[in-house]
Design a protein around this motif. Structure first.
Motif, PDB file in Angstrom:
ATOM      1  N   LYS A   1      14.236  -5.633   0.694  1.00  0.00           N
ATOM      2  CA  LYS A   1      12.959  -4.956   0.384  1.00  0.00           C
ATOM      3  C   LYS A   1      11.897  -5.935  -0.111  1.00  0.00           C
ATOM      4  O   LYS A   1      11.228  -5.720  -1.112  1.00  0.00           O
ATOM      5  N   PHE A   2      11.736  -7.037   0.634  1.00  0.00           N
ATOM      6  CA  PHE A   2      10.689  -8.003   0.308  1.00  0.00           C
ATOM      7  C   PHE A   2       9.329  -7.323   0.343  1.00  0.00           C
ATOM      8  O   PHE A   2       9.091  -6.432   1.141  1.00  0.00           O
ATOM      9  N   LYS A   3       8.435  -7.794  -0.512  1.00  0.00           N
ATOM     10  CA  LYS A   3       7.079  -7.246  -0.546  1.00  0.00           C
ATOM     11  C   LYS A   3       6.070  -8.391  -0.568  1.00  0.00           C
ATOM     12  O   LYS A   3       6.098  -9.244  -1.457  1.00  0.00           O
ATOM     13  N   VAL A   4       5.209  -8.414   0.439  1.00  0.00           N
ATOM     14  CA  VAL A   4       4.149  -9.415   0.483  1.00  0.00           C
ATOM     15  C   VAL A   4       3.149  -9.055  -0.608  1.00  0.00           C
ATOM     16  O   VAL A   4       2.574  -7.970  -0.599  1.00  0.00           O
ATOM     17  N   HIS A   5       2.965  -9.967  -1.559  1.00  0.00           N
ATOM     18  CA  HIS A   5       2.089  -9.698  -2.693  1.00  0.00           C
ATOM     19  C   HIS A   5       0.715 -10.345  -2.516  1.00  0.00           C
ATOM     20  O   HIS A   5      -0.306  -9.766  -2.850  1.00  0.00           O
TER      21      HIS A   5
ATOM     22  N   TYR B   1      -2.652  -3.387   4.674  1.00  0.00           N
ATOM     23  CA  TYR B   1      -2.110  -4.356   5.628  1.00  0.00           C
ATOM     24  C   TYR B   1      -1.032  -5.240   5.006  1.00  0.00           C
ATOM     25  O   TYR B   1      -0.143  -5.716   5.708  1.00  0.00           O
ATOM     26  N   ARG B   2      -1.064  -5.443   3.687  1.00  0.00           N
ATOM     27  CA  ARG B   2       0.050  -6.131   3.025  1.00  0.00           C
ATOM     28  C   ARG B   2       1.298  -5.258   3.098  1.00  0.00           C
ATOM     29  O   ARG B   2       2.396  -5.759   3.321  1.00  0.00           O
ATOM     30  N   TRP B   3       1.125  -3.949   2.967  1.00  0.00           N
ATOM     31  CA  TRP B   3       2.241  -3.015   3.105  1.00  0.00           C
ATOM     32  C   TRP B   3       2.784  -3.067   4.536  1.00  0.00           C
ATOM     33  O   TRP B   3       3.997  -3.122   4.737  1.00  0.00           O
ATOM     34  N   VAL B   4       1.890  -3.071   5.522  1.00  0.00           N
ATOM     35  CA  VAL B   4       2.308  -3.157   6.927  1.00  0.00           C
ATOM     36  C   VAL B   4       3.084  -4.458   7.168  1.00  0.00           C
ATOM     37  O   VAL B   4       4.134  -4.460   7.806  1.00  0.00           O
ATOM     38  N   LEU B   5       2.568  -5.563   6.631  1.00  0.00           N
ATOM     39  CA  LEU B   5       3.232  -6.854   6.778  1.00  0.00           C
ATOM     40  C   LEU B   5       4.609  -6.835   6.112  1.00  0.00           C
ATOM     41  O   LEU B   5       5.588  -7.340   6.680  1.00  0.00           O
ATOM     42  N   SER B   6       4.705  -6.233   4.940  1.00  0.00           N
ATOM     43  CA  SER B   6       5.992  -6.128   4.241  1.00  0.00           C
ATOM     44  C   SER B   6       6.987  -5.306   5.055  1.00  0.00           C
ATOM     45  O   SER B   6       8.156  -5.685   5.188  1.00  0.00           O
ATOM     46  N   LYS B   7       6.534  -4.190   5.594  1.00  0.00           N
ATOM     47  CA  LYS B   7       7.406  -3.348   6.423  1.00  0.00           C
ATOM     48  C   LYS B   7       7.893  -4.120   7.637  1.00  0.00           C
ATOM     49  O   LYS B   7       9.068  -4.060   7.998  1.00  0.00           O
ATOM     50  N   GLY B   8       6.971  -4.842   8.281  1.00  0.00           N
ATOM     51  CA  GLY B   8       7.344  -5.638   9.449  1.00  0.00           C
ATOM     52  C   GLY B   8       8.350  -6.720   9.101  1.00  0.00           C
ATOM     53  O   GLY B   8       9.321  -6.950   9.825  1.00  0.00           O
TER      54      GLY B   8
END
Length: 168
Positions: free
Chosen positions: A35-39, A16-23
Motif C-alpha cells: 500500500k505504497f502512497k506517493v506523497h 493524481y497522486r492517488w491515481v499514481l499510488s493506485k497504479g
C-alpha cells in the motif's frame, strides 16, 4: 499510460497522486500488499510512504527489512522511469544494498532525488555514447519522527532497447 504526463499532474494534484499510488500498487502485483502512497513528486524528486500495517511488519512489530528494501527500489526506479523514456531505455535492478540504522516502529518514507546536471552528465550523455550504464541510486528512509532508519543503494542497469538481447 504516459508516466511523465501523469507525474507532472501528480506534482500539483492530490487526486493524481492517488491515481499514481493506485497504479504503483497494481501495475506490479508484488507491491499491492504494501500500500505504497506517493506523497510528493516533482521532475527530479519522489517521496513515497509505506504505512505501518500488519502486512509490512516483522515479528518485532517493526517495519520489515524487506518492505523497506522494496520501498527503496520502487522510489528510485519509479522516478528514473518517469525521467528516462521507457520506450528508449530499459531499466532493470542489478543489485540492491541496504543498511539499517534504526528500528522503524512507525510508518516510513523514502525520498529519492536526482540532480538534473548529474543526470545529464552521468546518465543521458553516456547512454548516447555507450547505450548502457550502471547507475547507483542512494535512497534514504525515515520514520514519522525523522529518524534515519535505513539507506538503500539501488544499482540500476539502464540500457538502450537497441542493445537488449532478450526482448519483452
Amino acid at each position: 499510460m504516459n508516466l511523465p504526463k501523469l507525474a507532472a499532474k501528480a506534482a500539483t494534484s492530490p487526486f493524481y497522486r492517488w491515481v499514481l499510488s493506485k497504479g504503483l500498487n497494481t501495475m506490479v502485483p508484488f507491491n499491492g500488499p504494501h500500500k505504497f502512497k506517493v506523497h510528493d513528486i516533482g521532475k527530479h524528486h519522489l517521496e513515497i510512504h509505506l504505512p505501518y500495517r500488519k502486512k509490512n511488519l516483522n515479528h518485532l512489530k517493526g517495519i520489515h527489512a524487506c518492505a523497506m528494501a522494496t520501498l527503496a527500489e520502487v522510489s528510485s526506479g519509479f522516478l528514473l522511469i518517469g525521467i528516462l523514456d521507457p520506450k528508449r531505455y530499459r531499466l532493470i535492478l542489478q543489485r540492491l544494498e541496504m543498511d539499517y540504522h534504526y528500528q522503524a516502529k512507525t510508518a516510513v518514507k523514502a525520498r529519492f532525488e536526482v540532480d538534473p546536471s548529474f543526470l545529464e552528465k552521468e546518465v543521458v550523455e553516456p547512454l548516447k555514447r555507450e547505450g548502457k550504464i550502471m547507475l547507483p541510486a542512494t535512497i534514504k528512509i525515515f520514520d514519522t519522527e525523522d529518524n534515519h532508519v535505513a539507506t538503500g543503494i539501488a544499482h540500476w542497469q539502464i540500457k538502450s532497447w537497441e542493445k537488449v538481447k532478450t526482448k519483452v
